[in-house]
Design an enzyme around this catalytic site. Structure first.
Site, mmCIF file in Angstrom:
data_model
loop_
_atom_site.group_PDB
_atom_site.id
_atom_site.type_symbol
_atom_site.label_atom_id
_atom_site.label_comp_id
_atom_site.label_asym_id
_atom_site.label_seq_id
_atom_site.Cartn_x
_atom_site.Cartn_y
_atom_site.Cartn_z
ATOM 1 N N ASP A 343 0.849 -1.186 0.000
ATOM 2 C CA ASP A 343 0.000 0.000 0.000
ATOM 3 C C ASP A 343 0.878 1.228 0.000
ATOM 4 O O ASP A 343 2.025 1.152 0.397
ATOM 5 C CB ASP A 343 -0.755 0.070 1.330
ATOM 6 C CG ASP A 343 -2.022 -0.714 1.300
ATOM 7 O OD1 ASP A 343 -2.458 -1.064 0.199
ATOM 8 O OD2 ASP A 343 -2.569 -0.959 2.386
ATOM 9 N N ASP A 652 -5.028 -2.953 4.487
ATOM 10 C CA ASP A 652 -5.602 -2.550 5.765
ATOM 11 C C ASP A 652 -7.120 -2.463 5.721
ATOM 12 O O ASP A 652 -7.780 -2.552 6.739
ATOM 13 C CB ASP A 652 -5.009 -1.212 6.234
ATOM 14 C CG ASP A 652 -4.996 -0.178 5.130
ATOM 15 O OD1 ASP A 652 -5.646 -0.403 4.086
ATOM 16 O OD2 ASP A 652 -4.350 0.867 5.294
ATOM 17 N N ASP A 656 -9.620 -5.319 1.309
ATOM 18 C CA ASP A 656 -8.333 -5.920 1.003
ATOM 19 C C ASP A 656 -8.323 -7.412 1.317
ATOM 20 O O ASP A 656 -7.427 -8.128 0.890
ATOM 21 C CB ASP A 656 -7.222 -5.239 1.811
ATOM 22 C CG ASP A 656 -6.869 -3.879 1.240
ATOM 23 O OD1 ASP A 656 -7.079 -3.693 0.026
ATOM 24 O OD2 ASP A 656 -6.408 -3.010 1.998
HETATM 25 N N1 LIG Z 1 -11.572 11.053 4.033
HETATM 26 C C1 LIG Z 1 -11.759 11.160 2.721
HETATM 27 N N2 LIG Z 1 -12.837 11.798 2.252
HETATM 28 C C2 LIG Z 1 -13.038 11.904 0.943
HETATM 29 N N3 LIG Z 1 -12.235 11.421 0.010
HETATM 30 C C3 LIG Z 1 -11.130 10.775 0.390
HETATM 31 C C4 LIG Z 1 -10.833 10.617 1.770
HETATM 32 N N4 LIG Z 1 -9.684 9.941 1.859
HETATM 33 C C5 LIG Z 1 -9.287 9.687 0.607
HETATM 34 N N5 LIG Z 1 -10.150 10.172 -0.295
HETATM 35 C C6 LIG Z 1 -10.050 10.057 -1.754
HETATM 36 O O1 LIG Z 1 -10.054 8.690 -2.092
HETATM 37 C C7 LIG Z 1 -8.866 8.342 -2.809
HETATM 38 C C8 LIG Z 1 -8.394 7.006 -2.378
HETATM 39 O O2 LIG Z 1 -7.946 7.132 -1.068
HETATM 40 P P1 LIG Z 1 -7.652 5.911 -0.208
HETATM 41 O O3 LIG Z 1 -7.308 6.386 1.134
HETATM 42 O O4 LIG Z 1 -8.675 4.883 -0.420
HETATM 43 O O5 LIG Z 1 -6.371 5.386 -0.876
HETATM 44 P P2 LIG Z 1 -5.806 4.023 -0.505
HETATM 45 O O6 LIG Z 1 -6.040 3.109 -1.627
HETATM 46 O O7 LIG Z 1 -6.251 3.643 0.843
HETATM 47 O O8 LIG Z 1 -4.347 4.449 -0.433
HETATM 48 P P3 LIG Z 1 -3.209 3.409 -0.290
HETATM 49 O O9 LIG Z 1 -3.609 2.269 -1.118
HETATM 50 O O10 LIG Z 1 -2.076 4.172 -0.822
HETATM 51 O O11 LIG Z 1 -3.109 3.147 1.155
HETATM 52 C C9 LIG Z 1 -7.883 9.467 -2.504
HETATM 53 O O12 LIG Z 1 -7.029 9.677 -3.585
HETATM 54 C C10 LIG Z 1 -8.769 10.649 -2.276
HETATM 55 O O13 LIG Z 1 -9.037 11.294 -3.484
#
Ligand SMILES: Nc1ncnc2c1ncn2[C@@H]1O[C@H](COP(=O)(O)OP(=O)(O)OP(=O)(O)O)[C@@H](O)[C@H]1O
Ligand SMILES: [Cu+]
Length: 925
Positions: A343, A652, A656
């Site tokens: 991640d 996480d 996943d």
């Molecule tokens: N709290 C939030 N509220 C609204 N939109 C969000 C929020 N957090 C993230 N996002 C949006 O969702 C997208 C995906 O975020 P997310 O946190 O799911 O990535 P992720 O896949 O968990 O990241 P990684 O895989 O790197 O850990 C981000 O690029 C952002 O645009």
């Protein structure tokens, strides 16, 4: 299976008389029954109830007791052989021999029991680190507790990914769905409500209840605890839940199979020798005991125990480096993984988001100062001047929307700032604070009607407040939010949306490594809204601006990536973030260089079917996967597996789980959801990518140590076979008595092999490529080193035996010296086995103090036996002179020289640096 059927029966059985039907009560009545209120119990009440109801835990079946482990030691073919030999000795009147054999069996069993018991204990200690937490409201404040502290009446907050910690009557919910398959067998998540239900609905349809052991898959909810521990529905089905099923890891199974195969081989060979011996006229009784002893010698009986010890040491060492092993398989697995798919957020970066830049739709950018989760800093134009009043008004509007569409909290306490919730949310609260907004005041002015909570596959969050009209605030990924917008805010009011300009700006920010959120607001008439909001309820919105977040890299991450490269482990990044952001971060980390190594979820979908060759090729060519869905993550992991990769995958989130399950090693993050942790085989408590790499290193250490033990056991056993075959071949008497062979194997080696499993890690394991996934322990190196050392040892001992016979030394005296020589050879050989590649002199003694101790004891016990009348009688030994001892030691040292030459020839470049491992440097201090 039995569990499921019973669970289903329970689900259909009518509730027994006298039991409270919580689902049929109104929320108010439920609160009254448990004597609680919606802002929770007081700490005093909770403490009193904990006393009364006991901890919220199910009895766990502990590790097997010492007696069971001890009895287990006798379930091996080797022991059967020895027992048979002991009984035969008794029958033919050899009482001392029989006594000795039984004593050795007992000693061996005691040693094995002690080691296994210790391993079980440390495994149990590790399991207890994996407690689940629950968010509760007490005294009106939210805090985190371990689930066992919950009592009836506690108010518990649930969000997607949580395991339900106790039976709850829900009284608040937003899109909450719960997977109750554990209880009902129904695999589809159940959508939850809060209304009272008819009395006679079965368990699976009590939709206003959340049952302990099930997991929330989407949404949020709040409920009051109505039952804990054994009173819960699962508690009643399963009076004792076994802790994670303890199955033997495949390596142990393979080793046991290997030991068995060797045993048959040895038995066959020994039978041949026995026939030859009888033919030479040696008395059959003597031959029988010799055959038994020889079989015992050559069978690597110490292997399973030594392996258990090695794996248990590895798990303890890993735990020290923040890696908790849930399945023992993962220890060897991590060491052999050929690729890590990680991640981004929180693993490669610290997940401490800070808003750094704001962009308003009329084209102006503002820089935000201040770091981390503290509301201290300023917003200025990029030139450094304070914003103009009309800009400030727009900035405030943007920040206010960020506060309203937010689930986090950030409060100033006497000592620093307290925060809770999603990192992005907290960052937006910090931003608001810097602009002088008070989050609580802003939220207090309006009345929340409903929300679509953030889920990573949605990539946005929306909330609707009751104002004059419905006031919507939405924040999320730029492309998602823009799809809801038709206008954008500018100084003069809302104007037509120029989505190209916005996207261009967002792209530019992302290319600089920022994570970008778009924030928008909109209005719809309040009357139309029903409570659970859906995407189609969102009205046309007005874009307020963009916020650009920086999430610093973990300082250890670039070095850890470089280590992986040296170790031949590919690193990949799989993220839900924007492609440009992902690539920028991957560049900083050294994971990827060019855009060609990155693929987005959309592009990946265009490659066609996940099973297709195009898809697999694209996966093989890419290092960075951006904006991928959880399903795509699963497909990527599958494709990697099909290419022959042995993958470790981190995760996480709730979604996943399938990818973690499909990976060879599923790695969950300590701060991740309970769902992810439940499916993973390893948990990294500090969320850090560097810890995953540390786990790989420890895994390789463990595997190396197991190889070393195998090497020691096989070569010494082989040496004895060589010695005896040569003696028979040349018509000499049998070089060692049966009891002497037993002594050699079960005492000398029995002490040494376990000690070898304590060997500390050799530097350099991360400088070589992973072993091929299919390769067994018996690779070419293993065969060669066993042949060379086994032959050398056997021939040295035979030469000595032959020479002493030639000189006409009495047989007993010659045996006494040959036995001592063998003990010394084994003592010396342990040092050869400490490293397969580098010189024995380059392995620091302090890397394994247990071993030094073990060798000293093995030799010491033997010297002691030489001088004790009882042992002299049993073993047929006598004290030796110092000169004889040194002569034999000199002879034994030839083995060291031979193996040094072997290593030098086999690994001309040496076995890696002679420097100490960083951790060993610390040992001297
Ligand atoms: N709290 C939030 N509220 C609204 N939109 C969000 C929020 N957090 C993230 N996002 C949006 O969702 C997208 C995906 O975020 P997310 O946190 O799911 O990535 P992720 O896949 O968990 O990241 P990684 O895989 O790197 O850990 C981000 O690029 C952002 O645009
Ligand atoms: Cu990979």
């Amino acid at each position: 299976m039995a569990g499921t059927t019973r669970a289903q029966n329970a689900a259909h059985a009518p509730p027994s008389a006298g039991e409270v039907e919580w689902h049929a009560l109104s929320a108010t009545d439920a609160f009254a029954r448990v004597d609680s209120v919606s802002h929770g119990l007081t700490q005093a009440q909770a403490a009193e109830r904990l006393e009364r109801f006991g901890p919220n835990a199910l009895p766990v079946k502990g590790p097997p007791g010492v007696a069971v482990i001890f009895l287990h030691q006798f379930l091996s073919p080797l022991i059967y052989i020895l027992l048979a030999a002991g009984i035969v000795s008794l029958l033919i009147g050899e009482v001392t021999d029989a006594g000795f054999i039984f004593a050795v069996i007992l000693l061996n069993a005691a040693l094995g029991t002690f080691q296994e018991w210790k391993a079980e204990k440390s495994a149990a200690a590790l399991q207890s680190l994996l407690k689940i937490n629950a968010r509760v409201r007490r005294d009106g404040e939210e805090s985190e507790l371990t689930a066992d502290q919950l009592v009836p009446g506690d108010v518990v907050l649930l969000e997607s990914g949580n395991r339900v910690p106790a039976d709850l009557r829900l009284f608040h919910g937003k899109g909450l769905a719960i997977d109750e398959s554990l209880l009902t067998g129904e695999s589809l998540a159940v959508e939850k409500t809060i209304e009272p239900l008819p009395r006679h609905v079965p368990l699976g349809e009590r939709r206003n209840m959340a049952f302990a052991g099930s997991t929330a898959t989407t949404g949020r909810g709040v409920g009051v605890v109505v039952a804990t521990g054994l009173q819960t529905q699962v508690g009643r089905i399963a009076k004792a839940v076994t802790s994670a099923a303890v199955t033997k890891p495949p390596l142990v199974i393979r080793m046991e199979r290997f030991a068995r195969q060797i045993s048959y081989l040895v038995l066959g060979f020994v039978s041949l020798l026995a026939v030859a011996a009888v033919a030479e006229g040696i008395p059959p009784a003597e031959v029988f005991f010799m055959a038994v002893a020889l079989a015992v010698s050559a069978i690597p009986e110490g292997l399973p125990v030594a392996m258990t010890v090695a794996l248990s040491i590895a798990t303890t060492r890993m735990a020290r480096r923040h890696v908790i092993v849930r399945k023992l398989t993962a220890v060897e697995g991590l060491g052999s993984c050929t690729c890590i798919a990680s991640d981004k957020t929180g693993t490669l970066t610290v997940n401490r988001q800070t808003v750094k830049l704001l962009w308003l739709p009329d084209g102006r950018s503002f820089a935000v100062s201040g770091e981390g989760y503290a509301g201290e800093g300023e917003v200025r134009t990029v030139e450094g001047s304070p914003p103009e009043p009309q800009d400030l008004e727009q900035l405030l509007r943007l920040a206010r929307a960020g506060v309203l569409c937010n689930e986090g909290t950030l409060v100033r306490r006497e000592r620093g700032w307290d925060h809770h919730g999603d990192a992005m949310d907290v960052a937006l609260l910090a931003l608001a604070c810097k602009l002088g907004l008070q989050a609580e005041r802003v939220r207090g002015e309006l009345d929340l009607i409903g929300e679509i909570p953030y889920e990573s596959e949605l990539r946005y969050a929306a909330r609707c407040y009751r104002g004059i009209e419905g006031t919507w605030v939405v924040k999320g990924a730029v492309e998602r939010v823009l799809a809801f917008c038709d206008r954008m805010q500018s100084a003069g009011g809302a104007v037509h949306l120029d989505s190209e300009a916005v996207e261009r700006q967002a792209q530019q920010l992302a290319e600089n490594g920022y994570r970008v959120l778009a924030i928008a607001e909109g209005r719809s008439a309040a009357g139309e809204l029903k409570s659970p909001l859906e995407e189609k309820d969102i009205p046309a919105l007005t874009l307020l601006g963009l916020a650009a977040f920086i999430d610093p890299l973990r300082p250890e991450a670039p070095a850890a990536v470089a280590t992986c490269r040296e170790a031949g482990v590919q690193v990949m990044m799989i993220t839900g973030d924007h492609p440009a952001t992902a690539l920028a971060i991957a560049r900083q980390l050294g994971i990827a260089e060019e855009a060609g190594q990155m693929v987005s979820g959309v592009d990946l979908a265009a490659e066609g079917d996940p099973g297709s060759a195009d898809f697999r090729q694209r996966v093989a060519a890419s290092q960075v996967f951006a904006r991928v869905s959880p399903l795509q993550k699963l497909h990527i992991v599958e494709a990697l597996g099909e290419q022959g990769h042995f993958t470790a995958v981190t995760g996480d989130g709730v979604n996943d789980a399938p990818a973690l399950r499909r990976a060879n090693i599923g790695v969950a993050m300590g701060s991740g959801t309970d769902v992810a942790k439940d499916t993973a085989s390893i948990i990294v408590t500090d969320d850090n990518f560097a810890s995953v790499v540390a786990g790989v290193e420890e895994g390789r250490f463990a595997y190396d140590n197991i190889r070393k033990v195998v090497y020691l056991l096989i070569s010494t056993g082989g040496a004895e076979i060589v010695l005896f075959s040569m003696a028979l071949l040349f018509g000499l008497p049998l070089p060692l008595l049966a009891v002497q062979l037993l002594w050699l194997n079960l005492v000398t080696n029995g002490i040494q092999d376990v000690a070898l499993a304590f060997e500390g890690g050799e530097p350099g394991v991360m400088n070589r490529p992973p072993r091929p996934p299919g390769e067994g322990v018996f690779n070419r190196l293993m065969i060669e080193q066993n042949l060379v050392s086994g032959l050398t040892m056997g021939l040295l001992a035979f030469a000595a035996w032959a020479w002493m016979n030639d000189r006409g030394l009495p047989e007993t005296e010659a045996r006494n010296l040959t036995l001592l020589l063998m003990v010394l050879l084994e003592n010396v050989h342990v040092f050869n086995c400490r490293s397969e590649r580098s010189s024995a002199f380059r392995v620091p003694l302090r890397r394994n103090r247990v071993l030094i101790f073990g060798v000293a004891i093995a030799q010491g016990i033997h010297i002691l036996a030489l001088g004790t009348p009882l042992m002299q009688k049993v073993l047929g030994v006598a004290p030796v002179s110092l000169r004889e001892w040194f002569t034999l030691l000199a002879l034994a040292s030839i083995l060291l020289v031979v193996m040094e030459i072997f290593k030098r020839l086999r690994f001309p470049a040496g076995g890696g640096p002679a420097t100490l491992h960083p951790r060993e440097k610390g040992l001297t201090a």
